[in-house]
Design an enzyme around this catalytic site. Sequence first.
Site, PDB file in Angstrom:
ATOM      1  CG  MET A  29      29.779  46.524  25.846  1.00 45.09           C
ATOM      2  SD  MET A  29      29.507  47.204  24.206  1.00 45.09           S
ATOM      3  CE  MET A  29      30.702  46.295  23.264  1.00 45.09           C
ATOM      4  CG  LEU A  32      30.766  38.990  31.898  1.00 43.07           C
ATOM      5  CD1 LEU A  32      30.357  38.972  33.375  1.00 43.07           C
ATOM      6  CD2 LEU A  32      31.309  40.368  31.518  1.00 43.07           C
ATOM      7  CG  HIS A  36      34.766  40.913  30.944  1.00 47.87           C
ATOM      8  ND1 HIS A  36      34.623  40.073  29.871  1.00 47.87           N
ATOM      9  CD2 HIS A  36      34.595  42.167  30.455  1.00 47.87           C
ATOM     10  CE1 HIS A  36      34.357  40.782  28.784  1.00 47.87           C
ATOM     11  NE2 HIS A  36      34.353  42.048  29.102  1.00 47.87           N
ATOM     12  CD  GLN A  60      30.414  50.806  23.326  1.00 45.54           C
ATOM     13  OE1 GLN A  60      29.954  51.215  24.386  1.00 45.54           O
ATOM     14  NE2 GLN A  60      31.556  50.138  23.270  1.00 45.54           N
ATOM     15  N   GLY A 153      39.848  47.675  31.627  1.00 42.11           N
ATOM     16  CA  GLY A 153      40.990  46.892  31.166  1.00 42.11           C
ATOM     17  C   GLY A 153      41.902  47.708  30.256  1.00 42.11           C
ATOM     18  CD  GLN A 159      36.380  51.408  26.570  1.00 43.87           C
ATOM     19  OE1 GLN A 159      35.593  51.308  25.663  1.00 43.87           O
ATOM     20  NE2 GLN A 159      36.510  50.461  27.484  1.00 43.87           N
TER      21      GLN A 159
END
Length: 284
Positions: A29, A32, A36, A60, A153, A159
């Site tokens: 999203m 960074l 990331h 979300q 990650g 998730q």
Amino acid sequence: MLVHTIAEVREQIKKWKKEGLTVGLVPTMGALHAGHKSLIDKSVEKCDRTVVSVFVNPIQFCPGEDLDKYPRTLDEDNKLCEDSGVDIVFAPSPKEMYGEGHILSNDFLTYVIPPYFYVDKLCGKSRVGHFDGVCTVVNKLFNIVQPDFAFFGQKDAQQLIIIRKMVKDLNIPVEIIPCPIVREDSGLALSSRNKYLSAEEKEYALALSKILFNIKACYDKGVTDVRALTETAYAYLNNRHQLEYLEFRDENNLEEKTTADDNTRVFIAVKIGTVRLIDNISLH
Ligand code: PAF
């Protein structure tokens, strides 16, 4: 190369596939950071071509969450990607991803809904509908980019587990590569939301990693009773911390543990001021 449309990505992917090149996808999203960057580096190393998606996915976010103030830093993100050897930065608009249907009403969107057992706990409990939005956008990104590998990650461990389940259940032809949490020297797990913390709040935020490291140390010394392990946390918490959950769960299927073992992951969420932080640790 920075692109904003699905058609441009598709055209490029088609060429790469024709040449027999492997494609890695790093969904983000934006905003960074080094966490990331570690996913991007892994993809660039493993795959012939890497696509990074930068999309603050509106569906979300729950009502009252930080959608409007979520950090948007596309120029910096694009520079980091360019410097890291990324081939495409895909930064679509909400309209490009969802069309007018989404903008007018979510009711007109086809969703991917993960099983209730995976979402009625941990972050899903307070963020109702969050993982529906995540699975829907990730599924769309998989369809657009058709990656051979996708990098996620472990910071967002629930998730990751849900996405693996979706990929398995829906036979999506992609290999999910889990990547370790990146931490500051202080122990604080990197997160785009750390930007919201004041210097003082950042000190309080260290409680999360301290609690997890201490639980791991106790487990390594032979303590397996989850109640005893949970009690070790309270020494690190004060009235600046609103503990949302501290839970011990199986790291493959999220079942609750009363006795910790090597398949256990410890999950924590704490609100400090208005900032909600999450972290986790595997006990193996
Ligand atoms: O982890 C994130 O940043 C997001 O949930 C993801 C996977 C990019 C989907 O929007």
